[in-house]
Motif scaffolding. Structure first.
Motif, PDB file in Angstrom:
ATOM      1  N   SER A  19       0.715  -1.386   0.084  1.00 51.27           N
ATOM      2  CA  SER A  19      -0.055   0.045   0.080  1.00 51.27           C
ATOM      3  C   SER A  19       0.992   1.184   0.047  1.00 51.27           C
ATOM      4  O   SER A  19       0.258   2.332  -0.215  1.00 51.27           O
ATOM      5  N   THR A  20       2.017   1.092   0.068  1.00 55.51           N
ATOM      6  CA  THR A  20       3.039   2.412   0.197  1.00 55.51           C
ATOM      7  C   THR A  20       2.825   3.093  -1.179  1.00 55.51           C
ATOM      8  O   THR A  20       2.967   2.509  -2.351  1.00 55.51           O
ATOM      9  N   PRO A  21       2.603   4.450  -1.255  1.00 54.90           N
ATOM     10  CA  PRO A  21       2.693   5.304  -2.475  1.00 54.90           C
ATOM     11  C   PRO A  21       4.011   4.932  -3.286  1.00 54.90           C
ATOM     12  O   PRO A  21       5.101   4.986  -2.419  1.00 54.90           O
ATOM     13  N   PRO A  22       3.959   4.436  -4.577  1.00 59.01           N
ATOM     14  CA  PRO A  22       5.074   4.139  -5.207  1.00 59.01           C
ATOM     15  C   PRO A  22       5.869   5.518  -5.716  1.00 59.01           C
ATOM     16  O   PRO A  22       5.244   6.738  -5.994  1.00 59.01           O
ATOM     17  N   GLN A  23       7.120   5.524  -6.018  1.00 60.84           N
ATOM     18  CA  GLN A  23       7.830   6.643  -6.564  1.00 60.84           C
ATOM     19  C   GLN A  23       7.196   6.768  -8.058  1.00 60.84           C
ATOM     20  O   GLN A  23       7.332   7.968  -8.354  1.00 60.84           O
ATOM     21  N   ASP A  24       7.052   5.694  -8.717  1.00 56.41           N
ATOM     22  CA  ASP A  24       6.687   5.484 -10.328  1.00 56.41           C
ATOM     23  C   ASP A  24       5.367   5.063 -10.226  1.00 56.41           C
ATOM     24  O   ASP A  24       4.967   3.894  -9.848  1.00 56.41           O
ATOM     25  N   PRO A  25       4.280   5.693 -10.336  1.00 58.31           N
ATOM     26  CA  PRO A  25       2.687   5.247 -10.494  1.00 58.31           C
ATOM     27  C   PRO A  25       2.626   3.755 -11.196  1.00 58.31           C
ATOM     28  O   PRO A  25       1.785   2.969 -11.138  1.00 58.31           O
ATOM     29  N   ALA A  26       3.647   3.876 -12.411  1.00 56.23           N
ATOM     30  CA  ALA A  26       3.520   2.607 -13.377  1.00 56.23           C
ATOM     31  C   ALA A  26       4.334   1.252 -12.742  1.00 56.23           C
ATOM     32  O   ALA A  26       4.158   0.501 -13.301  1.00 56.23           O
ATOM     33  N   ALA A  27       4.925   1.598 -11.580  1.00 56.32           N
ATOM     34  CA  ALA A  27       5.348   0.475 -10.980  1.00 56.32           C
ATOM     35  C   ALA A  27       5.223   0.495  -9.554  1.00 56.32           C
ATOM     36  O   ALA A  27       5.967   0.948  -8.542  1.00 56.32           O
ATOM     37  N   PRO A  28       4.076  -0.177  -9.168  1.00 57.21           N
ATOM     38  CA  PRO A  28       3.620  -0.234  -7.697  1.00 57.21           C
ATOM     39  C   PRO A  28       4.743  -1.189  -6.953  1.00 57.21           C
ATOM     40  O   PRO A  28       5.522  -1.814  -7.383  1.00 57.21           O
ATOM     41  N   VAL A  29       4.569  -0.904  -5.602  1.00 57.71           N
ATOM     42  CA  VAL A  29       5.455  -1.569  -4.758  1.00 57.71           C
ATOM     43  C   VAL A  29       5.020  -3.151  -4.708  1.00 57.71           C
ATOM     44  O   VAL A  29       3.846  -3.346  -4.488  1.00 57.71           O
ATOM     45  N   ARG A  30       6.095  -4.065  -4.924  1.00 58.42           N
ATOM     46  CA  ARG A  30       5.657  -5.450  -4.626  1.00 58.42           C
ATOM     47  C   ARG A  30       6.644  -5.920  -3.713  1.00 58.42           C
ATOM     48  O   ARG A  30       7.552  -5.401  -2.773  1.00 58.42           O
ATOM     49  N   VAL A  31       6.128  -7.243  -3.237  1.00 54.50           N
ATOM     50  CA  VAL A  31       6.769  -7.875  -2.365  1.00 54.50           C
ATOM     51  C   VAL A  31       7.519  -9.282  -2.898  1.00 54.50           C
ATOM     52  O   VAL A  31       6.881  -9.777  -3.880  1.00 54.50           O
ATOM     53  N   PRO A  32       8.889  -9.711  -2.410  1.00 52.14           N
ATOM     54  CA  PRO A  32       9.509 -10.883  -3.045  1.00 52.14           C
ATOM     55  C   PRO A  32       8.597 -12.035  -3.037  1.00 52.14           C
ATOM     56  O   PRO A  32       7.809 -12.268  -1.910  1.00 52.14           O
ATOM     57  N   GLY A  33       8.462 -12.553  -4.285  1.00 50.31           N
ATOM     58  CA  GLY A  33       7.658 -13.813  -4.522  1.00 50.31           C
ATOM     59  C   GLY A  33       6.572 -13.471  -5.266  1.00 50.31           C
ATOM     60  O   GLY A  33       5.725 -14.349  -5.989  1.00 50.31           O
TER      61      GLY A  33
END
Length: 355
Positions: free
Chosen positions: A303-317
């Protein structure tokens, strides 16, 4: 008017079960027993399913070559020595590392089932492939899995000018409830050595900061880098690499540092070391509660706002799980060059090529 250059053949998409059947048949023809060949084939195909293409079916021709040359023992007599109620050491008898690592994690899970956690070190082994597979073995048992390996030197220590250590991969898998499991698998170098070798084979440059040449100079020449040394992920990657080498090599009784051989032969094993750790979640809390808590952590991070809206934060896996789902539906992409090598291998071994 000069003719246009020929277009490279497109990659093929091949179903995972067909690739697994081919890999198993090829490994058996190279001398492996059917159960071990089945395990090795599953490890390779699973890596390809998850998008770890450098450590998936692309490894098969090299494994076959080493088995047929006798550099890897096709029929090892692996032996287990119990050190304590929760620890053991597996002597892999110079067998295929992917099989040894599976056996190690399988026994670590059994120890954890009885004792809460289980640790198995491995010595006299060989290349262990993609570590995520062995860590993920713990998930179906409501356990956390952690594995690591050393290997022949390919990386310079931080500040060093020549290779002195392996890039020392470390993998972990953490069970979740509704979210994809948290799965991490990374080496301590900036990039995997096989990516440098692949770039050299294709005549492509590599980014500055990946590697050094044989004289210890930073280089973008992949061929020169393949004769030089990978660079570590800074001083932190170097320090973590030392930890992995201690746990996989020093503690298990395997070779370590620059003493792990590039190849086995003339009676001298490569002596790669691994370790496998399984932690039983219910030794700490009820598994469903733990998995809901890990779900909450995943959702918080995502849910963290991404630096780049086209690249949302993901979790390993996440990426590996999505890639595996897509490739199960569409087939595993096999580049034309690799497909031709697999076809040639099939003809040489007298098995049916995958299609």
């Amino acid at each position: 008017m000069s003719p246009s250059p020929p277009h490279p053949a497109p990659e093929r998409r091949i179903a995972a079960d067909r690739l697994q059947a081919f890999c198993q048949a090829a490994l058996q023809r190279a001398g492996m027993a059917a159960p071990d060949a089945s395990v090795a084939a599953e490890v390779l195909v699973t890596a390809s399913l998850r998008g770890i293409d450098t450590h998936g079916i692309a490894l098969l021709p090299g494994y076959i070559d080493r088995l047929r040359r006798g550099e890897v023992n096709a029929r090892p007599r692996m032996t287990l020595s119990q050190g304590s109620p929760s620890t053991a050491v597996l002597d892999a008898d110079n067998g295929l590392g992917v099989v040894a690592a599976c056996r190690a994690m399988g026994h670590a899970i059994e120890l954890a089932r009885r004792e809460g956690l289980g640790w198995v070190g491995v010595r006299r082994s060989t290349h262990f492939g993609a570590g995520a597979y062995y860590a993920m073995m713990a998930l179906e048992h409501d356990m956390v899995g952690l594995v690591g390996s050393n290997g022949p030197p390919v990386m310079a220590p931080h500040g060093g000018a020549r290779r002195a250590m392996h890039n020392l991969p470390l993998a972990a898998a953490i069970p979740t409830f509704e979210e994809p499991p948290i799965v991490m698998d990374f080496a301590m170098s900036v990039v995997a050595f096989r990516r440098v070798v692949q770039a050299a084979r294709e005549g492509r440059p590599i980014p500055l900061g990946w590697a050094l040449d044989a004289e210890g100079r930073p280089t973008t020449d992949a061929a020169a880098a393949s004769q030089g040394a990978l660079l570590p992920l800074g001083h932190k990657g170097y320090a973590l690499g030392i930890l992995v080498d201690v746990l996989a090599g020093v503690l298990s009784g395997a070779a370590f540092g620059a003493d792990v051989r590039e190849k086995s032969g003339t009676g001298a094993p490569q002596d790669t070391g691994h370790f496998a750790l399984a932690i039983r979640v219910d030794a700490f809390m009820e598994p469903a509660a733990f998995k809901r808590r890990t779900d909450a952590l995943v959702r918080h991070l995502r849910s963290t706002p991404p630096q780049d809206p086209a690249a949302p934060v993901r979790v390993p896996g996440e990426r590996g799980a999505a890639t595996a789902a897509r490739r199960r539906r569409e087939g595993i992409p096999v580049p034309s060059g690799l497909y031709e090598r697999l076809r040639a291998l099939a003809a040489e071994l007298g098995v049916v090529a995958p299609a």
